[in-house]
Design an enzyme around this catalytic site. Structure first.
Site: not given
Ligand code: UT7
Length: 329
Positions: A116, A256, A286
């Site tokens: 990125c 970004h 993204n």
């Molecule tokens: O471009 C550079 C590279 N990428 C980034 O910059 C991305 C950086 N990371 C992020 O933007 C965030 O970490 C995410 C958007 C990917 C995830 O957000 P988060 O607040 O860190 O969520 P999490 O991974 O802690 O997940 C929370 C919950 C989980 O469920 P449990 O374990 O709490 O029951 C996930 O399984 O949300 C669940 N989950 C979803 N639920 C519905 C993860 N993805 C999804 C989804 N829909 N698409």
């Protein structure tokens, strides 16, 4: 003798026609529009057509940037394509672009892989080529076709990314306008946090690696999230400090476009309100290295990013690799 500095002379972008909405994703994986919007800010993304290649998108964006800069493809002295989704591992996507846009057959052309942060790495290089007089006109493209390396069954990644290309022509500045500084960094301690593990020398493609989706994006989102807030804030502050700028001097932050909550954290830490962040992630998701040049070009064409304004760009991605740049646009 004064050292010339460089300026973005023109920008262009291209996104494929097909739009994939959060509602459509609800039908594919266990997710919801509400989750995606509240956790990321993304509502839809563009997806390349079958048969459309990374170099096709890059070339379209490049042609628009050349037209905006008022130069011909044959004027280019260097082509840099930032991508982690090349047409193929060999040859470089930049060589395909050289041929597709009709640049000179002896124009040096190469790819860089800084995920990125790729566009900022490309700007940094272009600036150095122009400053040293090694190149008069440099094409820098950020382009990704991430839909081809998504695991469409993995809700933790497939809702986040989109396809697109953005391009800039970098050349010598004849006045105040231009790049004031670039800062680029990487921390190899995070190589496990964002990967396409299969298909390279470590795990060459096999029927079993493909069946297991090893050629698709694997991400530990929380690691990248935390690294992004911390490092984007530090790189942005370093850029302001180097140029004796205060946060009030910045007209636009063009970051970004990965996650609205990451940008909220950066806004708070750096002290620049979100109203001055140029945002379009809700429509594109993204697009990795393409996100900054797409946003820059949109802002310019909408008349919102104007000549003479002070623009700060910053990005972080896989590696992790990150950086910032400030320009008097
Ligand atoms: O471009 C550079 C590279 N990428 C980034 O910059 C991305 C950086 N990371 C992020 O933007 C965030 O970490 C995410 C958007 C990917 C995830 O957000 P988060 O607040 O860190 O969520 P999490 O991974 O802690 O997940 C929370 C919950 C989980 O469920 P449990 O374990 O709490 O029951 C996930 O399984 O949300 C669940 N989950 C979803 N639920 C519905 C993860 N993805 C999804 C989804 N829909 N698409």
């Amino acid at each position: 003798m004064s050292v010339p500095h460089s300026r973005i002379l023109g920008t262009g972008h291209y996104v494929p026609e097909r739009v994939l909405t959060n509602q459509e994703l609800e039908a594919k994986v266990d997710t919801s529009d509400e989750w995606i919007v509240s956790r990321t800010g993304i509502r839809e993304r563009h997806i390349a057509a079958e048969g459309e290649a990374t170099s096709d998108m890059a070339s379209e964006a490049a042609k628009r940037a050349l037209a905006a800069a008022g130069i011909e493809a044959t004027d280019l002295d260097l082509i840099i394509v930032a991508t982690v989704t090349p047409d193929m591992p060999l040859p470089s996507t930049a060589c395909f672009v050289q041929s597709k846009i009709g640049a000179r057959r002896d124009c040096p052309s190469f790819d860089i892989a800084a995920a990125c942060a790729g566009f900022i790495y490309g700007l940094d290089l272009a600036d150095k080529f122009v400053r040293t007089g090694a190149a008069k006109y440099v094409l820098v493209v950020g382009v990704e076709l991430l839909s081809r390396v998504m695991n469409w069954d993995d809700r933790t990644t497939c809702v986040l990314f989109g396809d697109g290309a953005g391009a800039a022509i970098v050349g010598a500045s004849d006045g105040e306008r231009g790049l004031l500084s670039t800062h680029i960094y990487a921390d190899g301690g995070f190589t496990q946090s964002l990967q396409i593990p299969g298909g390279g020398s470590v795990e060459p493609a096999t029927a079993s690696s493909v069946a297991q989706g090893r050629h698709t994006v694997h991400m530990i989102g929380k690691d990248i999230f935390k690294a992004a807030v911390k490092n984007l804030s530090a790189a942005s502050k370093a850029a302001l400090e180097q140029n004796d700028l205060t946060t009030d001097d910045v007209d636009w932050v063009v970051p970004h476009q990965a996650n609205l909550r990451i940008l909220g954290g950066v806004s708070e830490r750096v002290g620049i309100p979100m109203s001055r962040f140029y945002l379009n992630l809700e429509r594109y998701g993204n697009t990795s290295s393409a996100s900054i040049p797409i946003a820059l070009d949109e802002g310019v064409r909408a008349g919102e990013i104007k000549p003479g304004q002070t623009v700060l760009v910053c990005a972080l991605g896989g590696g992790v690799a990150w950086g910032s740049a400030v320009m008097r646009f």
